[in-house]
Design a protein around this motif. Structure first.
Motif, PDB file in Angstrom:
ATOM      1  N   ARG A 155       0.868  -1.180   0.000  1.00  0.00           N
ATOM      2  CA  ARG A 155       0.000   0.000   0.000  1.00  0.00           C
ATOM      3  C   ARG A 155       0.903   1.227   0.000  1.00  0.00           C
ATOM      4  NH1 ARG A 155      -5.362  -1.355   1.688  1.00  0.00           N
ATOM      5  NH2 ARG A 155      -5.502  -3.589   2.161  1.00  0.00           N
ATOM      6  N   ASP A 159       0.257   4.393  -0.732  1.00  0.00           N
ATOM      7  CA  ASP A 159      -0.294   5.641  -0.235  1.00  0.00           C
ATOM      8  C   ASP A 159      -0.313   5.615   1.290  1.00  0.00           C
ATOM      9  OD1 ASP A 159      -2.972   7.149   0.768  1.00  0.00           O
ATOM     10  OD2 ASP A 159      -2.096   8.181  -0.962  1.00  0.00           O
ATOM     11  N   ASP A 170      -1.850   7.391   3.563  1.00  0.00           N
ATOM     12  CA  ASP A 170      -3.193   7.455   4.152  1.00  0.00           C
ATOM     13  C   ASP A 170      -3.865   6.094   4.099  1.00  0.00           C
ATOM     14  OD1 ASP A 170      -3.042  10.124   4.820  1.00  0.00           O
ATOM     15  OD2 ASP A 170      -3.883  10.805   2.911  1.00  0.00           O
ATOM     16  N   ASP A 171      -3.727   5.426   2.955  1.00  0.00           N
ATOM     17  CA  ASP A 171      -4.322   4.106   2.772  1.00  0.00           C
ATOM     18  C   ASP A 171      -3.706   3.098   3.739  1.00  0.00           C
ATOM     19  OD1 ASP A 171      -5.836   2.026   1.628  1.00  0.00           O
ATOM     20  OD2 ASP A 171      -4.217   1.553   0.225  1.00  0.00           O
ATOM     21  N   GLU A 197      -2.228   3.713   6.596  1.00  0.00           N
ATOM     22  CA  GLU A 197      -2.620   4.005   7.973  1.00  0.00           C
ATOM     23  C   GLU A 197      -4.032   3.494   8.252  1.00  0.00           C
ATOM     24  OE1 GLU A 197      -1.908   7.510  11.067  1.00  0.00           O
ATOM     25  OE2 GLU A 197      -3.196   8.119   9.401  1.00  0.00           O
ATOM     26  N   LYS A 198      -4.949   3.674   7.300  1.00  0.00           N
ATOM     27  CA  LYS A 198      -6.307   3.152   7.465  1.00  0.00           C
ATOM     28  C   LYS A 198      -6.277   1.634   7.629  1.00  0.00           C
ATOM     29  CE  LYS A 198      -8.653   6.833   4.877  1.00  0.00           C
ATOM     30  NZ  LYS A 198      -9.341   7.177   3.597  1.00  0.00           N
ATOM     31  N   HIS A 199      -5.426   0.996   6.838  1.00  0.00           N
ATOM     32  CA  HIS A 199      -5.310  -0.465   6.926  1.00  0.00           C
ATOM     33  C   HIS A 199      -4.772  -0.882   8.287  1.00  0.00           C
ATOM     34  CE1 HIS A 199      -4.930  -4.554   5.590  1.00  0.00           C
ATOM     35  NE2 HIS A 199      -3.616  -4.559   5.761  1.00  0.00           N
ATOM     36  N   ASN A 200      -3.752  -0.168   8.773  1.00  0.00           N
ATOM     37  CA  ASN A 200      -3.200  -0.481  10.097  1.00  0.00           C
ATOM     38  C   ASN A 200      -4.225  -0.243  11.199  1.00  0.00           C
ATOM     39  OD1 ASN A 200      -0.164  -1.227  10.511  1.00  0.00           O
ATOM     40  ND2 ASN A 200      -0.192   0.070   8.698  1.00  0.00           N
ATOM     41  N   ASN A 201      -5.010   0.816  11.071  1.00  0.00           N
ATOM     42  CA  ASN A 201      -6.065   1.058  12.068  1.00  0.00           C
ATOM     43  C   ASN A 201      -7.091  -0.074  12.043  1.00  0.00           C
ATOM     44  OD1 ASN A 201      -4.905   3.454  12.885  1.00  0.00           O
ATOM     45  ND2 ASN A 201      -6.146   4.730  11.531  1.00  0.00           N
ATOM     46  N   HIS A 202      -7.402  -0.552  10.850  1.00  0.00           N
ATOM     47  CA  HIS A 202      -8.321  -1.689  10.712  1.00  0.00           C
ATOM     48  C   HIS A 202      -7.749  -2.927  11.401  1.00  0.00           C
ATOM     49  CE1 HIS A 202     -10.508  -5.019   8.915  1.00  0.00           C
ATOM     50  NE2 HIS A 202      -9.403  -5.420   8.314  1.00  0.00           N
ATOM     51  N   GLU A 255      -8.061  -2.640  15.153  1.00  0.00           N
ATOM     52  CA  GLU A 255      -9.439  -2.911  15.575  1.00  0.00           C
ATOM     53  C   GLU A 255      -9.690  -4.423  15.625  1.00  0.00           C
ATOM     54  OE1 GLU A 255     -11.910  -0.827  12.829  1.00  0.00           O
ATOM     55  OE2 GLU A 255     -11.293   1.166  13.539  1.00  0.00           O
TER      56      GLU A 255
END
Length: 353
Positions: A212, A214, A216-217, A219-224, A227
């Motif tokens: 990944r 990008d 931002d992309d 970071e969103k994946h890591n946050n997912h 969770e």
């Protein structure tokens, strides 16, 4: 099917078959080579595929490919071999691919020995490879518990789309015990609509990838992923309390060492020392609850490991300074004896009894 007498490595393999694993990629290394040999014979009998890869690196990437197709797949190795698999394991995590990984631990570091050890605890429970990730880790103490945990391991892998470790040691792999394989009701699991099985009118091609570019992309994946790990911590903790109800002192041990510790605890109670045991079965997520429930009332804890002291760090975090946490460990393939542990319990309790 009644009880059958089997060697530990073969129990691991047969339990995986009973859990629906039909694909295995691996490379022989002592003390788990019998597992590889058993899979080579057994999987063709159930319509599965066994492939001995040219290396551990190749094996874990074959696991990546099979997991991408949505099948139940497993690999196994021992300590140096698992180290070679770490990059591929991180790729599995990044692509959210389910698989089961067996580590029958041996003494290290380096090539070390072929004797049993528990010195891969950090590697298994703290990620092991690159990136912010965790993997569920289960540590059976008996061969029957391997049978029971193997089904859980594959179910958890599928439920959360994650690799899962089964962490044993050379003793567990080589011992023989009677075990019983019973059919369990199939778990309710999410559909594998992400699997790369071709374009069949189901929304177009599927891609599995851990790249990944990008930020931002990513970071969103890591946050997912974080969770997801929170859900695993909430739902998949496993432990055993042994004689903790009235205990003044508590031994903490996992795997085969916990079996030796139980005998030492019985001897200590005969001497009038009220001691119990907390046995983590899931090493990650680590079972903090039994420590919260006991730390007000007990006088001290003793962590016993076949290492220089790794799980003891998680025990100290769970106890959080409420009571002293002592440590006793053997390294290099040396196994603590019942007498060794009893002597440490007596020392913790304040002297000769």
């Amino acid at each position: 099917m009644g009880k059958v007498l089997m060697k530990g490595n073969e129990v691991i393999a047969e339990a995986a078959v009973h859990a629906g694993c039909k694909y295995y990629f691996g490379y022989p290394i002592t003390p788990q080579s019998e597992l590889v040999a058993y899979m080579a014979k057994r999987l063709p009998e159930v319509g599965g595929l066994f492939l001995q890869a040219e290396s551990e690196v190749a094996a874990i990437n074959m696991v990546y490919g099979a997991a991408s197709a949505g099948v139940r797949v497993m690999t196994s190795s021992s300590s140096p071999g698992v180290s070679l698999k770490q990059e591929g394991i991180s790729y599995l995590v990044g692509a959210e691919l389910p698989a089961v990984i067996i580590n029958v631990m041996r003494g290290g570091p380096g090539l070390g020995s072929i004797q049993p050890s528990q010195s891969d605890y950090f590697q298994a429970t703290k990620g092991g490879g690159h990136g912010d990730y965790q993997i569920p880790v289960f540590a059976p103490a008996t061969l029957q518990e391997i049978v029971d945990l193997m089904q859980d391991a594959f179910d958890i892998a599928d439920r959360y789309r994650t690799p899962v470790y089964i962490l044993g040691d050379g003793m567990l792999g080589q011992m023989m015990e009677p075990v019983e394989f019973t059919e369990r009701k199939a778990a309710e699991l999410p559909p594998k609509d992400w699997a790369t099985t071709g374009t069949r009118g189901d929304g177009g091609p599927k891609i599995t990838n851990s790249l990944r570019l990008d930020p931002d992309d990513l970071e969103k994946h890591n946050n997912h992923l974080q969770e997801k790990y929170s859900k695993i911590k909430e739902n998949e903790v496993r432990f055993e309390n042994y004689l903790t109800e009235d205990a003044d002192y508590i031994v903490v041990a996992y795997g085969t060492v916990s079996r030796i510790a139980k005998n030492a605890i019985k001897k200590a109670r005969e001497k009038g020392i009220k001691v119990g045991m907390i046995r983590p079965i899931s090493l990650w997520p680590f079972p903090e609850k039994p420590f919260y429930e006991t730390r007000e009332n007990v006088k001290a804890y003793l962590t016993v490991e076949m290492s220089a002291g790794q799980m003891v760090e998680d025990v100290r975090l769970a106890v959080n300074g409420y009571k002293p946490v002592h440590f006793y460990g053997r390294t290099g393939g040396m196994v603590p004896s019942q007498e060794d542990i009893l002597a440490e319990i007596i020392k913790m309790a304040g002297g000769d009894q």
